[in-house]
Design a protein around this motif. Sequence first.
Motif, PDB file in Angstrom:
ATOM      1  N   PHE A 188      30.392  43.181 -21.624  1.00  0.00           N
ATOM      2  CA  PHE A 188      31.413  43.983 -22.301  1.00  0.00           C
ATOM      3  C   PHE A 188      30.899  45.394 -22.575  1.00  0.00           C
ATOM      4  CE2 PHE A 188      32.870  45.503 -26.475  1.00  0.00           C
ATOM      5  CZ  PHE A 188      34.217  45.689 -26.193  1.00  0.00           C
ATOM      6  N   VAL A 189      29.639  45.495 -22.974  1.00  0.00           N
ATOM      7  CA  VAL A 189      29.041  46.805 -23.219  1.00  0.00           C
ATOM      8  C   VAL A 189      29.024  47.631 -21.941  1.00  0.00           C
ATOM      9  CG1 VAL A 189      26.895  47.982 -23.830  1.00  0.00           C
ATOM     10  CG2 VAL A 189      27.668  46.029 -25.179  1.00  0.00           C
ATOM     11  N   GLY A 190      28.707  46.988 -20.812  1.00  0.00           N
ATOM     12  CA  GLY A 190      28.703  47.708 -19.532  1.00  0.00           C
ATOM     13  C   GLY A 190      30.071  48.253 -19.181  1.00  0.00           C
ATOM     14  N   VAL A 191      31.118  47.445 -19.363  1.00  0.00           N
ATOM     15  CA  VAL A 191      32.490  47.903 -19.080  1.00  0.00           C
ATOM     16  C   VAL A 191      32.859  49.051 -20.008  1.00  0.00           C
ATOM     17  CG1 VAL A 191      34.923  47.222 -19.122  1.00  0.00           C
ATOM     18  CG2 VAL A 191      33.205  45.664 -18.190  1.00  0.00           C
ATOM     19  N   LEU A 192      32.457  48.928 -21.273  1.00  0.00           N
ATOM     20  CA  LEU A 192      32.782  49.960 -22.259  1.00  0.00           C
ATOM     21  C   LEU A 192      32.121  51.291 -21.890  1.00  0.00           C
ATOM     22  CD1 LEU A 192      34.552  49.427 -24.726  1.00  0.00           C
ATOM     23  CD2 LEU A 192      32.512  49.423 -26.124  1.00  0.00           C
ATOM     24  N   LEU A 193      30.869  51.259 -21.523  1.00  0.00           N
ATOM     25  CA  LEU A 193      30.164  52.490 -21.152  1.00  0.00           C
ATOM     26  C   LEU A 193      30.747  53.099 -19.885  1.00  0.00           C
ATOM     27  CD1 LEU A 193      26.450  51.528 -21.909  1.00  0.00           C
ATOM     28  CD2 LEU A 193      27.923  53.077 -23.205  1.00  0.00           C
ATOM     29  N   THR A 194      31.142  52.274 -18.934  1.00  0.00           N
ATOM     30  CA  THR A 194      31.781  52.782 -17.708  1.00  0.00           C
ATOM     31  C   THR A 194      33.082  53.494 -18.033  1.00  0.00           C
ATOM     32  OG1 THR A 194      30.801  50.961 -16.448  1.00  0.00           O
ATOM     33  CG2 THR A 194      32.641  52.137 -15.435  1.00  0.00           C
ATOM     34  N   THR A 195      33.870  52.912 -18.925  1.00  0.00           N
ATOM     35  CA  THR A 195      35.127  53.546 -19.336  1.00  0.00           C
ATOM     36  C   THR A 195      34.866  54.876 -20.032  1.00  0.00           C
ATOM     37  OG1 THR A 195      36.077  51.338 -19.656  1.00  0.00           O
ATOM     38  CG2 THR A 195      37.276  53.191 -20.604  1.00  0.00           C
ATOM     39  N   LEU A 216      35.596  54.709 -28.363  1.00  0.00           N
ATOM     40  CA  LEU A 216      34.931  53.585 -27.702  1.00  0.00           C
ATOM     41  C   LEU A 216      33.444  53.533 -28.050  1.00  0.00           C
ATOM     42  CD1 LEU A 216      36.569  53.587 -24.145  1.00  0.00           C
ATOM     43  CD2 LEU A 216      37.047  52.075 -26.076  1.00  0.00           C
ATOM     44  N   LEU A 217      32.803  54.687 -28.152  1.00  0.00           N
ATOM     45  CA  LEU A 217      31.391  54.713 -28.527  1.00  0.00           C
ATOM     46  C   LEU A 217      31.197  54.209 -29.962  1.00  0.00           C
ATOM     47  CD1 LEU A 217      30.199  58.098 -26.967  1.00  0.00           C
ATOM     48  CD2 LEU A 217      29.640  55.781 -26.198  1.00  0.00           C
ATOM     49  N   LEU A 218      32.121  54.561 -30.848  1.00  0.00           N
ATOM     50  CA  LEU A 218      32.044  54.052 -32.220  1.00  0.00           C
ATOM     51  C   LEU A 218      32.242  52.537 -32.244  1.00  0.00           C
ATOM     52  CD1 LEU A 218      34.058  56.844 -34.060  1.00  0.00           C
ATOM     53  CD2 LEU A 218      31.636  56.339 -34.360  1.00  0.00           C
ATOM     54  N   THR A 219      33.179  52.051 -31.420  1.00  0.00           N
ATOM     55  CA  THR A 219      33.375  50.605 -31.325  1.00  0.00           C
ATOM     56  C   THR A 219      32.121  49.923 -30.787  1.00  0.00           C
ATOM     57  OG1 THR A 219      35.731  50.995 -30.885  1.00  0.00           O
ATOM     58  CG2 THR A 219      34.862  48.815 -30.376  1.00  0.00           C
ATOM     59  N   ILE A 249      40.053  44.700 -27.366  1.00  0.00           N
ATOM     60  CA  ILE A 249      39.595  46.005 -26.883  1.00  0.00           C
ATOM     61  C   ILE A 249      39.553  46.029 -25.361  1.00  0.00           C
ATOM     62  CG2 ILE A 249      37.606  47.574 -26.834  1.00  0.00           C
ATOM     63  CD1 ILE A 249      37.054  46.720 -29.715  1.00  0.00           C
ATOM     64  N   SER A 250      39.174  44.904 -24.745  1.00  0.00           N
ATOM     65  CA  SER A 250      39.157  44.845 -23.281  1.00  0.00           C
ATOM     66  C   SER A 250      40.553  45.013 -22.713  1.00  0.00           C
ATOM     67  CB  SER A 250      38.549  43.509 -22.832  1.00  0.00           C
ATOM     68  OG  SER A 250      37.230  43.359 -23.307  1.00  0.00           O
ATOM     69  N   ILE A 251      41.527  44.325 -23.310  1.00  0.00           N
ATOM     70  CA  ILE A 251      42.917  44.475 -22.853  1.00  0.00           C
ATOM     71  C   ILE A 251      43.404  45.899 -23.101  1.00  0.00           C
ATOM     72  CG2 ILE A 251      45.287  43.686 -23.233  1.00  0.00           C
ATOM     73  CD1 ILE A 251      44.150  40.938 -23.917  1.00  0.00           C
ATOM     74  N   PHE A 252      43.050  46.452 -24.263  1.00  0.00           N
ATOM     75  CA  PHE A 252      43.446  47.823 -24.590  1.00  0.00           C
ATOM     76  C   PHE A 252      42.877  48.814 -23.579  1.00  0.00           C
ATOM     77  CE2 PHE A 252      42.681  51.655 -27.421  1.00  0.00           C
ATOM     78  CZ  PHE A 252      43.991  52.086 -27.347  1.00  0.00           C
ATOM     79  N   ASN A 253      41.621  48.608 -23.171  1.00  0.00           N
ATOM     80  CA  ASN A 253      41.031  49.488 -22.162  1.00  0.00           C
ATOM     81  C   ASN A 253      41.781  49.398 -20.843  1.00  0.00           C
ATOM     82  OD1 ASN A 253      39.034  50.746 -23.625  1.00  0.00           O
ATOM     83  ND2 ASN A 253      37.475  49.235 -23.160  1.00  0.00           N
ATOM     84  N   GLY A 254      42.237  48.179 -20.503  1.00  0.00           N
ATOM     85  CA  GLY A 254      43.046  48.040 -19.299  1.00  0.00           C
ATOM     86  C   GLY A 254      44.330  48.849 -19.380  1.00  0.00           C
ATOM     87  N   PHE A 255      44.982  48.821 -20.540  1.00  0.00           N
ATOM     88  CA  PHE A 255      46.191  49.616 -20.729  1.00  0.00           C
ATOM     89  C   PHE A 255      45.877  51.111 -20.680  1.00  0.00           C
ATOM     90  CE2 PHE A 255      48.137  45.717 -22.185  1.00  0.00           C
ATOM     91  CZ  PHE A 255      49.476  45.881 -21.870  1.00  0.00           C
ATOM     92  N   ILE A 256      44.714  51.489 -21.250  1.00  0.00           N
ATOM     93  CA  ILE A 256      44.339  52.898 -21.247  1.00  0.00           C
ATOM     94  C   ILE A 256      44.145  53.399 -19.819  1.00  0.00           C
ATOM     95  CG2 ILE A 256      42.464  54.492 -21.809  1.00  0.00           C
ATOM     96  CD1 ILE A 256      44.328  53.986 -24.097  1.00  0.00           C
ATOM     97  N   ILE A 257      43.432  52.634 -19.012  1.00  0.00           N
ATOM     98  CA  ILE A 257      43.207  53.045 -17.625  1.00  0.00           C
ATOM     99  C   ILE A 257      44.530  53.161 -16.885  1.00  0.00           C
ATOM    100  CG2 ILE A 257      42.167  52.329 -15.443  1.00  0.00           C
ATOM    101  CD1 ILE A 257      39.920  51.044 -17.088  1.00  0.00           C
TER     102      ILE A 257
END
Length: 653
Positions: free
Chosen positions: A200-207, A230-233, A397-405
Amino acid sequence: MSGPRTAYRFNILLCLKFIVASAFATASSFPKPPPEIPRIVFIYDQPLKSEDIPLITSLLNRHQYSEDISTERFAPGTSVWIYVPESTLRNNTARKILVTGYQDYIDVYAIRSGDWVKLRTGGKYVPSSKLDSTVGREFVTLYDSLAGISKGGYLIACRKFNNFNYSPLLASLKSEEELTSWQLEFRISAEKYPKFIFPFVGVLLTTVLHLLVLFFLSKNWSYTYHAIGLLLTLSFFTFCYFQYPINVNDSPFDDPKTLINFDCFVLFLALACNFMSVRGFYDTGKLVQLNNRITARLACVAVVVAVASLIFSILTNLYYLVNYIAIALEPVISGIYAIYLIKIRKEIKNAFRIYIFGLCILTVFLEAAFLLSLLASNNSLGIGSEVLLIFPMILGISIFNGFIITAVITRNYQTRLESASLRARATEAEMAAVQRGMSPHFIFNCLNLIDYFLYKNETTAARNVLFDFSDLLRLVIDKSPKQLIQLSEELKILELYMNLEKSRSDNSFRYTVTISPHLDIELFLVPPLIVQPIVENAIKHGILNRKQAGGQIDISISRKNDELLEIKVEDNGAGRRIAKLLQQGSYRQVGHVGISHTEKRLEIISEVFGTDSYLKIIDKPNDYEGTIVKMYLPLLQSKTNEDVLRKVSDIYM
């Protein structure tokens, strides 16, 4: 004689009775060791911070204890007292270490010099500087040598504030070698949570990297706000990682509770960043400025909650209670924004709609996590509150990142379409401005006027008209193709045009141009030939329809506010009603570059610069009093707004 002797004997008996009673009282005041109990026993449901040793020994003497170890009975907000009898320790003197599991605090008591005293304290929340080889976060050493074994055994108080960073209750005596083996086995079995977090951390940093690249390409700060959120999360999950039992010793701070104080602080700062990032997905529309104000205020509220949670958590030491209260405020803040979104539901389109859906799903998962950690966290589950809190958050947060992308991709596609549409409309409007900058009829009349002055042998007048006409023609040809020109250049074109119209109409009107002293006309930019159609309208349909001479046109330029420039054109002509009666057409349907064409250009300016550019036409109360036209344009500065020309060039390229 019998009376005195009897009294003497009575006094002697009374003194003996007092001496005996005092001896018994003194003997009873010494701490009485618990009765001989053959095994380790437990006393549950004691007050969290209790140190009432007499009560504990009394319960042991009355055999009010349990011989079974039960983690389920170790409720949050209580303490469990473990009694280790002396006989148990002497059966295997190498096993002098008691493993209790990762409890919040572990206090060891023994009889020293006739009193029960606290020997040492261990546990998860003991500062690292106070730990040594005899005490840890999951074990305590009962004695150092055989001679130091307490005659009355040992009392160990395990205290649990809450179910965060859950660890089962243990009561196992081990040697140093057995402790090392147990720690290794426990670490292997407990590493599932950190291993789950790493992908999850890897996906977050990539985003985050993707969003930062988008920011450098587009200079859109919403991408930066979301990346910071995302960095704060990510920092929140990092804090939770170091609070996990097997990682507590790796904490960068001496006091493990330090990171706990920052949990809600970073989460609400992330929420504030999310509110700020909303702006990037709704930057065109009727309610952009209102949305910006609402999101800015909600972001400020989130920051206040973040700072307040940090301060109260540190000052009161009730960090988990403060965190629960703070997290409970999150749906209140989100609910306020939801009410606002209901009011502007017609404006929720395209990328903005995708972003809002993602934000709603994230809020649902956050609240589910909060309710689970609050209501469903009990010992029967065998997991800690942080697991019930964190894993729904990770999923949300993972689903939210999908919506963000998805929203970013949609927005980029939408931006390209809008840019193409704006480019076509702007090109059409500017080409029309170039082609109609001076109508053939106006040019023909100017040439006839020159010919008339030459015929009348008024060479000076003819020369003046010719010079003004040539200057005007040159400026129109030179400036019309440009998207923006200096305000001073626009006023120069306007002055030449009005001088020619005065000459054509036999000086039937006068004009004034008033500029605010706080306005630098060399600094500000306006579209070319944006004011000329309004002045032309005032002359043709106002001044020239007056019943008598004495026409007057007053032009004033000033700031309306920090965002808009106000240009006011006031005349004392016939007015719109008289012009219509004279069948000279609607005020908005004028010869060449009319009011309707100017309004179309203002619409494009509003979309490009995100300001409310428009015309406001005011009819004076009576006929033949004239009309007031106010035009509002964005305040564009050629020096300080370096992105203005870039934005405009992007539209016209």
